[in-house]
Design a protein around this motif. Structure first.
Motif, mmCIF file in Angstrom:
data_model
loop_
_atom_site.group_PDB
_atom_site.id
_atom_site.type_symbol
_atom_site.label_atom_id
_atom_site.label_comp_id
_atom_site.label_asym_id
_atom_site.label_seq_id
_atom_site.Cartn_x
_atom_site.Cartn_y
_atom_site.Cartn_z
ATOM 1 N N SER A 1 103.372 73.804 10.570
ATOM 2 C CA SER A 1 103.041 72.611 11.336
ATOM 3 C C SER A 1 101.615 72.170 11.009
ATOM 4 N N GLN A 2 101.365 70.901 11.307
ATOM 5 C CA GLN A 2 100.056 70.343 10.977
ATOM 6 C C GLN A 2 99.070 70.552 12.123
ATOM 7 N N THR A 3 97.845 70.829 11.775
ATOM 8 C CA THR A 3 96.771 70.937 12.765
ATOM 9 C C THR A 3 95.551 70.206 12.246
ATOM 10 N N ILE A 4 94.740 69.728 13.177
ATOM 11 C CA ILE A 4 93.525 69.022 12.821
ATOM 12 C C ILE A 4 92.367 69.606 13.612
ATOM 13 N N HIS A 5 91.272 69.859 12.947
ATOM 14 C CA HIS A 5 90.111 70.486 13.551
ATOM 15 C C HIS A 5 88.909 69.550 13.438
ATOM 16 N N GLN A 6 88.100 69.563 14.490
ATOM 17 C CA GLN A 6 86.845 68.829 14.480
ATOM 18 C C GLN A 6 85.755 69.728 15.002
ATOM 19 N N TRP A 7 84.582 69.600 14.431
ATOM 20 C CA TRP A 7 83.430 70.295 14.981
ATOM 21 C C TRP A 7 82.145 69.570 14.638
ATOM 22 N N PRO A 8 81.124 69.720 15.522
ATOM 23 C CA PRO A 8 81.181 70.514 16.748
ATOM 24 C C PRO A 8 81.916 69.787 17.865
ATOM 25 N N ALA A 9 82.175 70.461 18.963
ATOM 26 C CA ALA A 9 82.842 69.855 20.106
ATOM 27 C C ALA A 9 81.884 68.959 20.885
ATOM 28 N N THR A 10 80.643 69.387 21.000
ATOM 29 C CA THR A 10 79.613 68.593 21.658
ATOM 30 C C THR A 10 78.332 68.685 20.847
ATOM 31 N N LEU A 11 77.529 67.634 20.952
ATOM 32 C CA LEU A 11 76.299 67.570 20.174
ATOM 33 C C LEU A 11 75.299 66.684 20.908
ATOM 34 N N VAL A 12 74.086 67.173 21.048
ATOM 35 C CA VAL A 12 72.993 66.383 21.616
ATOM 36 C C VAL A 12 71.916 66.297 20.549
ATOM 37 N N GLN A 13 71.608 65.059 20.159
ATOM 38 C CA GLN A 13 70.664 64.845 19.069
ATOM 39 C C GLN A 13 69.614 63.815 19.479
ATOM 40 N N PRO A 14 68.371 63.963 19.019
ATOM 41 C CA PRO A 14 67.350 62.950 19.317
ATOM 42 C C PRO A 14 67.523 61.727 18.428
ATOM 43 N N VAL A 15 67.039 60.598 18.923
ATOM 44 C CA VAL A 15 67.023 59.367 18.132
ATOM 45 C C VAL A 15 66.285 59.610 16.818
ATOM 46 N N GLY A 16 66.849 59.093 15.732
ATOM 47 C CA GLY A 16 66.221 59.221 14.427
ATOM 48 C C GLY A 16 66.618 60.459 13.648
ATOM 49 N N SER A 17 67.380 61.361 14.271
ATOM 50 C CA SER A 17 67.790 62.576 13.568
ATOM 51 C C SER A 17 69.072 62.302 12.784
ATOM 52 N N PRO A 18 69.379 63.152 11.786
ATOM 53 C CA PRO A 18 70.613 62.949 11.015
ATOM 54 C C PRO A 18 71.829 63.494 11.768
ATOM 55 N N LEU A 19 73.012 63.106 11.251
ATOM 56 C CA LEU A 19 74.266 63.515 11.881
ATOM 57 C C LEU A 19 75.277 63.906 10.810
ATOM 58 N N SER A 20 76.034 64.943 11.091
ATOM 59 C CA SER A 20 77.168 65.288 10.251
ATOM 60 C C SER A 20 78.268 65.862 11.128
ATOM 61 N N LEU A 21 79.395 65.152 11.188
ATOM 62 C CA LEU A 21 80.575 65.618 11.915
ATOM 63 C C LEU A 21 81.669 65.880 10.891
ATOM 64 N N GLU A 22 82.374 66.985 11.083
ATOM 65 C CA GLU A 22 83.375 67.364 10.102
ATOM 66 C C GLU A 22 84.768 67.426 10.701
ATOM 67 N N CYS A 23 85.738 67.065 9.900
ATOM 68 C CA CYS A 23 87.144 67.064 10.307
ATOM 69 C C CYS A 23 87.971 67.642 9.164
#
Lengths: 112, 113
Positions: A1-23
């Motif tokens: 069966s198919q599954t899909i993962h995402q991380w992180p579940a929660t993230l708190v970042q300051p303005v101007g910082s970089p972001l990377s979300l993975e799926c």
């Protein structure tokens, strides 16, 4: 069966910082992949979709970008976050003619 | 750009009551999907309707696609607290080789015990 993962579940970042979300998706080959953003209790805004490796379509011009380095991996990035980037980010995959969406568990992003 | 309007936006009812949620557009869709989303989770597909006038039943949930394929409804019989969630409709439009899936703004349903 198919599954899909995402991380992180929660993230708190300051303005101007970089972001990377993975799926990542398991159990299917060459899926269509999507990134959505959702405001609290509201509908979904499509940000990016991909029909194959290296193929990215952007629906909304903004300071976010997406990449698909592997068939079943989709990454959402930003070089500098804005306060308005806060929200619930959802990754989804689809296959077949009906474009039925199968969503991951989401990432709650708060930009402070 | 296709728009999908859902009504009502919020609905709070007592356990055992019946309810109907609507999804309307001025555009024609080739098919229409319904999802339910619980807080902090991704939406889950409930059903897809593809033929004008089609009716599909999923236990106490009845989905109908309008004859002109511009609207859809979701009827819940004898609602239970477990039905609480955000209900989203999504219409698929096809134009040549292009496919566009548009989500409605959602109906937040609360079923009180």
């Amino acid at each position: 069966s198919q599954t899909i993962h995402q991380w992180p579940a929660t993230l708190v970042q300051p303005v101007g910082s970089p972001l990377s979300l993975e799926c990542t998706v398991e159990g299917t080959s060459n899926p269509n992949l999507y990134w959505y953003r959702q405001a609290a209790g509201r509908g979904l805004q499509l940000l990016f979709y991909s029909v194959g490796i290296g193929q990215i379509s952007s629906e909304v011009p903004q300071n976010l970008s997406a990449s698909r380095p592997q068939d079943r991996q989709f990454i959402l990035s930003s070089k500098k976050l804005l306060l308005s980037d806060s929200g619930f980010y959802l990754c989804a995959w689809s296959a077949g003619q009906l474009y039925e969406q199968y969503f991951g568990p989401g990432t709650r992003l708060t930009v402070t | 750009t296709q728009l999908l309007e859902q009504s009502p936006q919020f609905l709070s009812i007592q356990e055992g009551e019946n309810l109907t949620v609507y999804c309307n557009s001025s555009s024609v869709f080739s098919s229409l999907q319904w999802y339910r989303q619980e807080p902090g989770e991704g939406p889950v597909l409930l059903v897809t309707v593809v033929t004008g006038g089609e009716v599909k039943k999923l236990k106490r949930l009845t989905f109908q696609f309008g004859d002109a394929r511009k609207d859809s409804s979701l009827h819940i019989t004898a609602a239970q607290p477990g039905d609480t969630g955000l209900y989203l409709c999504a219409g698929l439009a096809i134009s040549g080789s292009a496919r566009q899936l548009t989500f409605g703004s959602g109906t937040q349903l609360t079923v009180l015990p």
